[in-house]
Write a protein that holds these residues in place. Sequence first.
Motif, short mmCIF file in Angstrom:
data_model
loop_
_atom_site.label_atom_id
_atom_site.label_comp_id
_atom_site.label_asym_id
_atom_site.label_seq_id
_atom_site.Cartn_x
_atom_site.Cartn_y
_atom_site.Cartn_z
N TRP A 90 1.86 2.41 -11.97
CA TRP A 90 2.67 2.30 -10.77
C TRP A 90 4.03 2.91 -11.04
O TRP A 90 4.65 2.63 -12.08
N HIS A 104 -4.67 4.79 -5.92
CA HIS A 104 -4.42 3.50 -6.58
C HIS A 104 -5.57 3.04 -7.44
O HIS A 104 -5.39 2.23 -8.36
N THR A 149 0.81 -1.21 0.00
CA THR A 149 0.00 0.00 0.00
C THR A 149 0.84 1.26 0.00
O THR A 149 0.30 2.36 -0.08
N GLN A 188 1.39 8.94 -3.29
CA GLN A 188 1.29 7.66 -2.60
C GLN A 188 -0.03 7.01 -2.95
O GLN A 188 -1.04 7.68 -3.18
N SER A 189 -0.05 5.68 -3.01
CA SER A 189 -1.24 4.98 -3.50
C SER A 189 -2.48 5.23 -2.66
O SER A 189 -3.60 5.16 -3.16
N ARG A 190 -2.30 5.57 -1.38
CA ARG A 190 -3.46 5.81 -0.51
C ARG A 190 -3.76 7.29 -0.32
O ARG A 190 -4.65 7.63 0.47
N ARG A 193 3.26 1.78 -2.29
CA ARG A 193 3.74 2.07 -3.65
C ARG A 193 3.20 3.43 -4.08
O ARG A 193 2.22 3.94 -3.54
N ARG A 194 3.85 4.01 -5.09
CA ARG A 194 3.42 5.32 -5.58
C ARG A 194 2.79 5.19 -6.96
O ARG A 194 3.13 4.30 -7.74
N VAL A 195 1.88 6.09 -7.24
CA VAL A 195 1.16 6.12 -8.51
C VAL A 195 1.60 7.35 -9.30
O VAL A 195 1.67 8.45 -8.75
N GLU A 212 -8.96 7.07 -3.30
CA GLU A 212 -7.54 6.80 -3.16
C GLU A 212 -6.89 6.67 -4.54
O GLU A 212 -7.48 6.13 -5.48
N VAL A 255 -5.13 3.44 -11.37
CA VAL A 255 -4.10 2.76 -12.15
C VAL A 255 -4.76 1.90 -13.23
O VAL A 255 -5.53 0.99 -12.93
#
Length: 360
Positions: A271, A261, A215, A235-237, A217-219, A259, A264
Amino acid sequence: MTWLALYDNRARAVSPKLPDAALDRGTLMFELDLALFARSAGPLLRLAPRREPRRMFVIERYSDGRLHLLRRDGREVSHLSIGLGREPISGVLRFTHHWDAPRAISLLTAENLTRGTIRQQEDRSGLAVDAEAVASLMGGTADCTRSPALNWLAIGDHWQTVGPLPGLAAETLISTPDGPRPVSALCPGDLVFTRDHGALPILWQGRSTVPGAGTMRRVRFRAPYFRLNHDLVLQSRQRIALTGADVEYHFGESEMMVEAHHFVDGQTAVWDTASPLATSHGILLDRHALVEAGGVWTETLYLGRIGRTGDLARSICAGALAERGEMPLHHGQVRRELADYEVQMLLQARAARRAPPLAA
């Protein structure tokens, strides 16, 4: 201070930078799939059973429903346990173990990222982690048992903060009365424009470097999609404000939070794999608010009522405010967040009519 190694179960990869000596102070962090964990048996993590009972490092769930960490080195023993909350059968749990041998302190933190709860227990012990144990944890030897519910784990030689994470890349431009400024250049007392309350002063600005896994990981939102002039990394969240007639039609509100993520799709948002570590910045205001960041409206740090719990408040990224008695209480989020199934329904509807997934 750095993260030494990352074991990513998803990619079956190890990125080692193993120490030559024992770690007197450090952090072990991992995330686990609670649904898979509920159906599995045995320990989450177990090192070197051949060396037991003189040397032990075991993390497992007991019949009391709590997650227990048992460490032993000869006569020295450290035993911490933490509750997982009511019926923890789905979602993601982030588990963080800190130790500080010189200060004789150990800390265990469990964050249910789906329900937004956080629990901690402290113990007056702080056993060092030797180099052999680090190598086993990171997959350097076969002397380690990992549950399939464990998505990834990382170990560092520092005391990592827990709780709400900053979510903006350092170069992200924030709208201020003096024009757009990189979030990393903002300081406490600087004013930023908010969606609902005009210009407000920053209480805290800081950064956090975490493993770019699970959770965290970056987008990367790609320009020119989403009406962006430049790519935007979150950030994914990190939550973004979503607007549009269909948002109001489906949910009865003009603006909702989603959020990062969820966007994606392999084309308009991907990602970000630039580094195995992710450094992100965040800004904290006296209230939860929306600020314009790189062309979209996104949230400032949301702390909820963490400030009411002294020890927990001091262990988060803005913990210095707690030390000074200046940590704000956020009594509610600025907008309602869409549930996962609501997001999927909305994105599918927009894809069917070829509408932009993110409206201004």
